[in-house]
Design a protein around this motif. Sequence first.
Motif, short mmCIF file in Angstrom:
data_model
loop_
_atom_site.label_atom_id
_atom_site.label_comp_id
_atom_site.label_asym_id
_atom_site.label_seq_id
_atom_site.Cartn_x
_atom_site.Cartn_y
_atom_site.Cartn_z
N UNK A 305 0.83 -1.21 0.00
CA UNK A 305 0.00 0.00 0.00
C UNK A 305 0.86 1.26 0.00
N UNK A 306 2.06 1.17 0.57
CA UNK A 306 2.96 2.33 0.57
C UNK A 306 3.30 2.75 -0.85
N UNK A 307 3.56 1.76 -1.71
CA UNK A 307 3.92 2.06 -3.11
C UNK A 307 2.69 2.50 -3.90
N UNK A 308 1.55 1.83 -3.69
CA UNK A 308 0.36 2.15 -4.48
C UNK A 308 -0.22 3.51 -4.12
N UNK A 309 -0.25 3.84 -2.82
CA UNK A 309 -0.86 5.10 -2.38
C UNK A 309 0.10 6.28 -2.43
N UNK A 310 1.35 6.02 -2.08
CA UNK A 310 2.31 7.12 -1.94
C UNK A 310 3.39 7.09 -3.01
N UNK A 311 3.09 6.41 -4.14
CA UNK A 311 4.05 6.34 -5.22
C UNK A 311 4.62 7.69 -5.65
N UNK A 312 3.76 8.69 -5.90
CA UNK A 312 4.29 10.00 -6.30
C UNK A 312 5.24 10.61 -5.26
N UNK A 313 4.91 10.47 -3.98
CA UNK A 313 5.78 11.02 -2.94
C UNK A 313 7.09 10.25 -2.85
N UNK A 314 7.04 8.92 -3.02
CA UNK A 314 8.25 8.10 -2.98
C UNK A 314 9.18 8.47 -4.13
N UNK A 315 8.63 8.56 -5.34
CA UNK A 315 9.46 8.89 -6.50
C UNK A 315 9.97 10.34 -6.44
N UNK A 316 9.22 11.20 -5.79
CA UNK A 316 9.69 12.58 -5.61
C UNK A 316 10.92 12.60 -4.72
N UNK A 317 10.92 11.78 -3.67
CA UNK A 317 12.07 11.72 -2.78
C UNK A 317 13.26 11.04 -3.44
N UNK A 318 12.97 10.24 -4.48
CA UNK A 318 14.07 9.59 -5.20
C UNK A 318 14.72 10.53 -6.20
N UNK A 319 14.05 11.66 -6.52
CA UNK A 319 14.68 12.63 -7.39
C UNK A 319 13.83 13.18 -8.51
N UNK A 320 12.57 12.72 -8.67
CA UNK A 320 11.68 13.25 -9.71
C UNK A 320 10.86 14.39 -9.11
N UNK A 321 10.87 15.54 -9.75
CA UNK A 321 10.20 16.70 -9.18
C UNK A 321 8.97 17.17 -9.97
N UNK A 322 8.97 17.03 -11.30
CA UNK A 322 7.85 17.48 -12.12
C UNK A 322 6.62 16.61 -11.90
#
Length: 507
Positions: A305-322
């Motif tokens: 559920x962490x990946x499915x619900x918070x995917x955008x936040x996780x990938x933002x912390x990995x370095x994607x900003x747009x």
Amino acid sequence: MEDQVISSKNPDPVDQKPTNEKPPGVNRYALQCSIVASIVSIIFGYDTGVMSGAMVFIEEDLKTNEVQIEVLTGILNLCALFGSLLAGRTSDIIGRRYTIVLASILFMLGSVLMGWGPNYPVLLTGRCTAGLGVGFALMVAPVYSAEIATASHRGLLASLPHLCISIGILLGYLVNYFFSKLPMHIGWRLMLGIAAIPSLVLALGILKMPESPRWLVLQGRLGEAKKILKLVSNSPEEAEIRFKDIKTAAGIDANCEDEVVKMENKKTHGEGVWKELILRPTPAVRRVLLTALGIHFFQHATGIEAVLLYGPKIFKRAGITAKDKLFLVTIGVGIMKTTFIFIATFLLDKVGRRKLLLTSVGGMVCALTMLGFGLTMAQNSGGKLAWALVLSIVSAYSFVAVFSIGLGPITWVYSSEVFPLKLRAQGASLGVAVNRVMNATVSMSFLSLTRAITTGGAFFMFAGVAAVAWNFFFFLMPETKGKSLEEIEALFQRDGDNKTKGENVTV
């Protein structure tokens, strides 16, 4: 245990399945019934997927903080807990079909409230209402599909609800991407509100589907049950064998040919089930309960559920900003989930539940470890390490893929088939309750957990939980592939249980 022959448990020839014939193809009518029933799962999946993007805009539009977002995402699962506990008894009283109608109506009301959403309290009320529908849907759709299906294709049909959840999640991600281009105050409301349309269509469409023949037998409506079994079986002979098995499990003489039987001294609406399920379970039922609740616990305790619900936040912390790139990468998660669950539906009845599950969870341990490492390196570098970003994305996709080919669909298939007939509805509802508690725990604590031990640390923790899950499944879960629902109970018996046929909880 999984390979044992249980013919000694079923001495009557009508209980035996032919072994010298190639299994027939899936019954088309049974497949259609399961697909229609599983549409409710598409709506739930859509709500999950669309919320991952809508929360980005809700946070900005309604000026909410992270704690309020955690509550908003998790409250659906807490309400689903109560819905699932009510669903078992409800489906025993009004039937599986009308319980699906009730779930659809609750979804529709919740979607309307969320689509209106003038403020945070109304939005929260809509999530709670939809959550009740989730609880009903997650319990009844797999049970209905399992009770309609033949033993040779039960894995395929009972996994359809989870496949439909994945399709819904993918649709939610796609809507996030396209609706994100609308004005903010309109975009997220449309994202959440349009789910009311398919909910209404389903509530009307399910009324054209037949009731579960096993539920009808429990009500003494043998004539109706026999007619439906002829429609969902591949031959009259198969329908007759299934009919006799179900009558025996319900405590009715297998040779009874009456259209209607008065179920004297029989509890046909779920009365007394909690006593036999929790307060005074037989050793076999205790093992079934441990296994069913365990698989539901680990499905979400391993972090999906962490990946499915918070995917955008996780990938933002990995370095994607747009934002558009965040939503595009998240769409990849939905594609992986849907693709591999689709593959799993064809493997469940060929490879078997146990082998597929152990392979899946083993892969999850590896993927979660890599994801934890990639996110740790990406965050420590401030999102400037390209290889760490790539590793995080690949690991997240791999985690979703191996989860979706095993633990994801098998949880619903296994827990819908292992309970004896009399305990099935409320046993399944108890499993869904545990599932929703763990889903709510992860979704309502993930952001706080990442602040406490970092995002990478959270996924290292999930990897450890997955390792424990592998051992649990290895030692406690027998194979159920190809066995009738009436046979599966024998898999959980032990010679020392001192059980006689008259003490069987299904009678």
